[in-house]
Motif scaffolding. Structure first.
Motif, PDB file in Angstrom:
ATOM      1  N   PHE A 141       0.839  -1.206   0.000  1.00 42.97           N
ATOM      2  CA  PHE A 141       0.000   0.000   0.000  1.00 42.97           C
ATOM      3  C   PHE A 141       0.869   1.249   0.000  1.00 42.97           C
ATOM      4  N   ASN A 142       2.010   1.163  -0.658  1.00 37.06           N
ATOM      5  CA  ASN A 142       2.851   2.339  -0.872  1.00 37.06           C
ATOM      6  C   ASN A 142       2.283   3.092  -2.065  1.00 37.06           C
ATOM      7  N   GLU A 143       1.519   4.127  -1.770  1.00 42.25           N
ATOM      8  CA  GLU A 143       0.792   4.870  -2.782  1.00 42.25           C
ATOM      9  C   GLU A 143       1.669   5.935  -3.447  1.00 42.25           C
ATOM     10  N   PRO A 144       1.315   6.369  -4.666  1.00 42.96           N
ATOM     11  CA  PRO A 144       2.034   7.476  -5.305  1.00 42.96           C
ATOM     12  C   PRO A 144       2.055   8.701  -4.395  1.00 42.96           C
ATOM     13  N   ALA A 203      -2.554  -2.972 -18.037  1.00 45.73           N
ATOM     14  CA  ALA A 203      -1.677  -2.688 -19.177  1.00 45.73           C
ATOM     15  C   ALA A 203      -1.084  -1.276 -19.152  1.00 45.73           C
ATOM     16  N   PRO A 204      -1.864  -0.227 -18.885  1.00 42.19           N
ATOM     17  CA  PRO A 204      -1.277   1.117 -18.893  1.00 42.19           C
ATOM     18  C   PRO A 204      -0.184   1.309 -17.854  1.00 42.19           C
ATOM     19  N   ILE A 205      -0.394   0.797 -16.630  1.00 41.76           N
ATOM     20  CA  ILE A 205       0.606   1.029 -15.589  1.00 41.76           C
ATOM     21  C   ILE A 205       1.837   0.153 -15.801  1.00 41.76           C
ATOM     22  N   VAL A 206       1.661  -1.037 -16.342  1.00 42.08           N
ATOM     23  CA  VAL A 206       2.834  -1.866 -16.651  1.00 42.08           C
ATOM     24  C   VAL A 206       3.703  -1.158 -17.690  1.00 42.08           C
ATOM     25  N   LYS A 207       3.079  -0.579 -18.684  1.00 40.31           N
ATOM     26  CA  LYS A 207       3.827   0.170 -19.702  1.00 40.31           C
ATOM     27  C   LYS A 207       4.561   1.359 -19.078  1.00 40.31           C
ATOM     28  N   ILE A 218       5.161   6.707  -9.308  1.00 43.45           N
ATOM     29  CA  ILE A 218       4.915   5.344  -9.791  1.00 43.45           C
ATOM     30  C   ILE A 218       5.757   4.441  -8.885  1.00 43.45           C
ATOM     31  N   PRO A 219       5.276   4.153  -7.676  1.00 45.16           N
ATOM     32  CA  PRO A 219       6.097   3.419  -6.715  1.00 45.16           C
ATOM     33  C   PRO A 219       6.735   2.155  -7.273  1.00 45.16           C
ATOM     34  N   ALA A 220       6.038   1.425  -8.140  1.00 43.15           N
ATOM     35  CA  ALA A 220       6.591   0.188  -8.698  1.00 43.15           C
ATOM     36  C   ALA A 220       7.841   0.438  -9.532  1.00 43.15           C
TER      37      ALA A 220
END
Length: 248
Positions: A141-144, A203-207, A218-220
């Protein structure tokens, strides 16, 4: 960072489960970091199958969950401790004293976070950390945010995250506004990180995660700094990613 694209959710779950089984068979007292939500459910079902077939022994495994909602009792079907027992722990031979999940009903949440950090230090580093990814790029839950917290802490959930999780509740008003979560440094200390992504909504966030720079919004994307990260995505989740960035 490596991305492996597979045909569908079933294959993603199978590949991830097989990696965990290999880890445990190589090191029976492995420390696993586990995630909740809909994405890892298939992986947990496969792990149960492997256990029932005698292919893996969980008796010496230690687990740490990424997070837990604040305010939900252990008996609440939407609590993550309930989720983990329902989807995995009740079906394998893991020692219940080797299961660690933050206590979201602790009287002193700050002390609970410190307690969890002490346990992570005692038993860590985590050998394999399983992650999902939120549609806004959160991990755990590490949010932007402008700043990311390093250690276990109480996080305030974004409206985007609460809306995404509302499907598990009667309505969004029932979705907790806070959760205890491992911090970014807790996640990054893991020896290996496996991030699972499934479905067109991801798909959008993976890109963005793969094809833009590192950003706390974009924590990831922080995972790009880790020495051993593998993304396992189905074709839908990877559909916006340039093929040159993928391993089929």
């Amino acid at each position: 960072m490596k991305i492996t694209v597979v045909d569908d959710y079933h294959k993603m779950s199978e590949v991830a489960a097989r990696m965990i089984v290999s880890q445990i068979n190589e090191k029976p007292d492995s420390v696993l970091g586990l995630a909740t939500g809909s994405t890892p459910i298939g992986m947990y079902k496969k792990l149960i199958d492997y256990y029932k077939n005698g292919e893996v022994d969980f008796s010496n495994v230690i687990t740490f969950n990424l997070d837990e909602y604040v305010g939900l009792s252990k008996q609440d079907p939407q609590s993550y401790i309930y989720f983990m027992y329902d989807n995995l722990f009740s079906h394998i031979n893991i020692n219940k004293e080797s299961i660690y999940i933050p206590n979201g009903t602790a009287e002193d949440l700050e002390q609970e976070c410190k307690r969890y950090d002490v346990l992570l230090e005692r038993f860590g580093p985590i050998d394999i950390q399983i992650l999902g990814i939120g549609v806004n790029g959160h991990i755990g839950f590490n949010e932007p945010s402008k700043d990311l917290v390093l250690r276990t802490h109480v996080a305030y959930l974004s409206e985007e995250t609460r809306k995404a999780n509302a499907r598990f509740f009667d309505d969004i008003s029932k979705v907790p506004t806070r959760a205890i979560t491992m911090g970014i440094s807790d996640i990054m200390r893991a020896e290996k990180i496996i991030l699972l992504a499934s479905g067109k909504s991801k798909a959008p966030i993976v890109k963005r995660m793969l094809e833009t720079g590192i950003s706390t919004y974009i924590p990831a994307s922080i995972l790009k700094l880790h020495k051993n990260v593998e993304i396992i995505a189905d074709k839908d989740a990877a559909s916006f990613v340039e093929k040159r960035n993928c391993i089929a």
